[in-house]
Motif scaffolding. Structure first.
Motif, short mmCIF file in Angstrom:
data_model
loop_
_atom_site.label_atom_id
_atom_site.label_comp_id
_atom_site.label_asym_id
_atom_site.label_seq_id
_atom_site.Cartn_x
_atom_site.Cartn_y
_atom_site.Cartn_z
N CYS A 1 -2.95 7.32 0.34
CA CYS A 1 -3.78 7.18 -0.85
C CYS A 1 -4.84 8.26 -0.83
CB CYS A 1 -4.42 5.80 -0.92
SG CYS A 1 -5.54 5.43 0.45
N ASN A 2 -5.42 8.53 -2.00
CA ASN A 2 -6.49 9.51 -2.02
C ASN A 2 -7.77 8.90 -1.45
OD1 ASN A 2 -6.55 8.02 -4.57
ND2 ASN A 2 -8.03 9.50 -5.33
N VAL A 3 -8.57 9.75 -0.82
CA VAL A 3 -9.83 9.34 -0.21
C VAL A 3 -10.89 10.35 -0.64
CG1 VAL A 3 -11.05 8.89 1.96
CG2 VAL A 3 -8.60 8.40 1.79
N GLU A 4 -11.82 9.90 -1.48
CA GLU A 4 -12.88 10.78 -1.94
C GLU A 4 -14.05 10.78 -0.97
OE1 GLU A 4 -12.14 10.46 -6.74
OE2 GLU A 4 -13.93 9.52 -5.91
N ASN A 5 -14.93 11.73 -1.18
CA ASN A 5 -16.11 11.89 -0.34
C ASN A 5 -17.23 12.36 -1.25
OD1 ASN A 5 -17.95 13.57 1.48
ND2 ASN A 5 -16.61 12.56 2.96
N ALA A 6 -18.45 11.98 -0.96
CA ALA A 6 -19.59 12.40 -1.78
C ALA A 6 -19.67 13.93 -1.87
CB ALA A 6 -20.89 11.84 -1.23
N ALA A 7 -19.22 14.62 -0.83
CA ALA A 7 -19.10 16.08 -0.86
C ALA A 7 -17.68 16.37 -1.37
CB ALA A 7 -19.33 16.68 0.52
N TYR A 8 -17.52 16.42 -2.69
CA TYR A 8 -16.21 16.45 -3.35
C TYR A 8 -15.14 17.32 -2.68
CZ TYR A 8 -17.45 13.61 -7.36
OH TYR A 8 -17.79 12.57 -8.15
N PRO A 9 -15.41 18.53 -2.25
CA PRO A 9 -14.29 19.35 -1.76
C PRO A 9 -13.63 18.82 -0.49
CG PRO A 9 -16.25 20.70 -2.13
CD PRO A 9 -16.65 19.28 -2.32
N VAL A 10 -14.24 17.86 0.17
CA VAL A 10 -13.64 17.40 1.42
C VAL A 10 -12.85 16.10 1.27
CG1 VAL A 10 -15.26 18.60 2.92
CG2 VAL A 10 -15.78 16.27 2.20
N GLY A 11 -12.52 15.74 0.06
CA GLY A 11 -11.66 14.58 -0.16
C GLY A 11 -10.23 14.89 0.25
N THR A 12 -9.39 13.85 0.26
CA THR A 12 -8.00 14.00 0.66
C THR A 12 -7.10 13.42 -0.42
OG1 THR A 12 -8.66 13.70 2.96
CG2 THR A 12 -6.32 13.49 2.48
N CYS A 13 -6.07 14.16 -0.77
CA CYS A 13 -5.10 13.69 -1.77
C CYS A 13 -4.15 12.66 -1.14
CB CYS A 13 -4.28 14.86 -2.30
SG CYS A 13 -5.24 16.07 -3.23
N ALA A 14 -3.57 11.83 -2.00
CA ALA A 14 -2.62 10.82 -1.54
C ALA A 14 -1.41 11.46 -0.86
CB ALA A 14 -2.17 9.95 -2.72
N GLU A 15 -0.92 12.57 -1.42
CA GLU A 15 0.24 13.25 -0.84
C GLU A 15 -0.06 13.73 0.57
OE1 GLU A 15 0.20 14.22 -5.31
OE2 GLU A 15 -1.25 13.83 -3.73
N ALA A 16 -1.28 14.27 0.78
CA ALA A 16 -1.67 14.73 2.11
C ALA A 16 -1.72 13.56 3.09
CB ALA A 16 -3.01 15.45 2.05
N GLY A 17 -2.21 12.41 2.63
CA GLY A 17 -2.25 11.23 3.48
C GLY A 17 -0.85 10.75 3.86
N ALA A 18 0.06 10.79 2.90
CA ALA A 18 1.44 10.38 3.18
C ALA A 18 2.11 11.35 4.15
CB ALA A 18 2.23 10.28 1.88
N ILE A 19 1.83 12.64 3.98
CA ILE A 19 2.40 13.63 4.91
C ILE A 19 1.85 13.40 6.31
CG2 ILE A 19 2.41 16.09 5.52
CD1 ILE A 19 2.56 16.64 2.44
N ALA A 20 0.55 13.14 6.42
CA ALA A 20 -0.04 12.87 7.74
C ALA A 20 0.59 11.63 8.38
CB ALA A 20 -1.55 12.70 7.61
N ALA A 21 0.80 10.58 7.59
CA ALA A 21 1.44 9.36 8.12
C ALA A 21 2.87 9.66 8.58
CB ALA A 21 1.44 8.27 7.06
N MET A 22 3.58 10.49 7.81
CA MET A 22 4.95 10.88 8.16
C MET A 22 4.97 11.60 9.51
SD MET A 22 7.51 13.51 6.18
CE MET A 22 6.68 14.98 6.80
#
Length: 133
Positions: A43-64
């Motif tokens: 899933c996507n994970v936002e952060n108050a410092a916007y550029p350091v958030g993570t997209c859902a696809e990146a999270g799924a790739i990391a889990a894979m």
């Protein structure tokens, strides 16, 4: 929908429900079917410092990768908005790292899959690992 696509849809929908998006409220879930057949979600994970958030696809790739898989057979991206929620440019490149141009990218909303693309359609003339061999 086929059972295989149903499984991807359910995993992405569940992942989207866990998204952390307090700033944009744009919650996204993604589910990858690896070459092994196993499904990995993120899933996507936002952060108050916007550029350091993570997209859902990146999270799924990391889990894979954490689970030991190294190739993507197909992916489903799930969003709530009326417009199609296709992978961003950076995620298209991430997908290319672990999948070929023929990789199927499904785009879905709450009512089910809405569109299907190949990665080559979304990222034509892609730069990938084979460019560095």
């Amino acid at each position: 929908m086929t059972q295989a696509l149903d499984d991807l849809f359910d995993a992405a929908r569940k992942a989207q429900a866990s998204a952390y998006a307090p700033y944009s409220r744009f919650r996204v879930g993604a589910a990858i079917r690896a070459g092994s057949g196993r499904i990995h979600a993120g899933c996507n994970v936002e952060n108050a410092a916007y550029p350091v958030g993570t997209c859902a696809e990146a999270g799924a790739i990391a889990a894979m990768l954490l689970a030991g898989d190294r190739t993507i057979a197909e992916i489903l991206v799930f969003g709530d908005e009326p417009e199609l929620c296709t992978p961003c440019g950076a995620c298209r490149q991430r997908l290319r790292e672990f999948g070929a141009g023929t990789l199927t990218v499904h785009v879905a909303g709450p009512k089910g899959p809405r569109a299907r693309f190949t990665l080559a359609e979304l990222l034509p003339h892609a730069f990938g690992p084979d460019n560095l061999s």
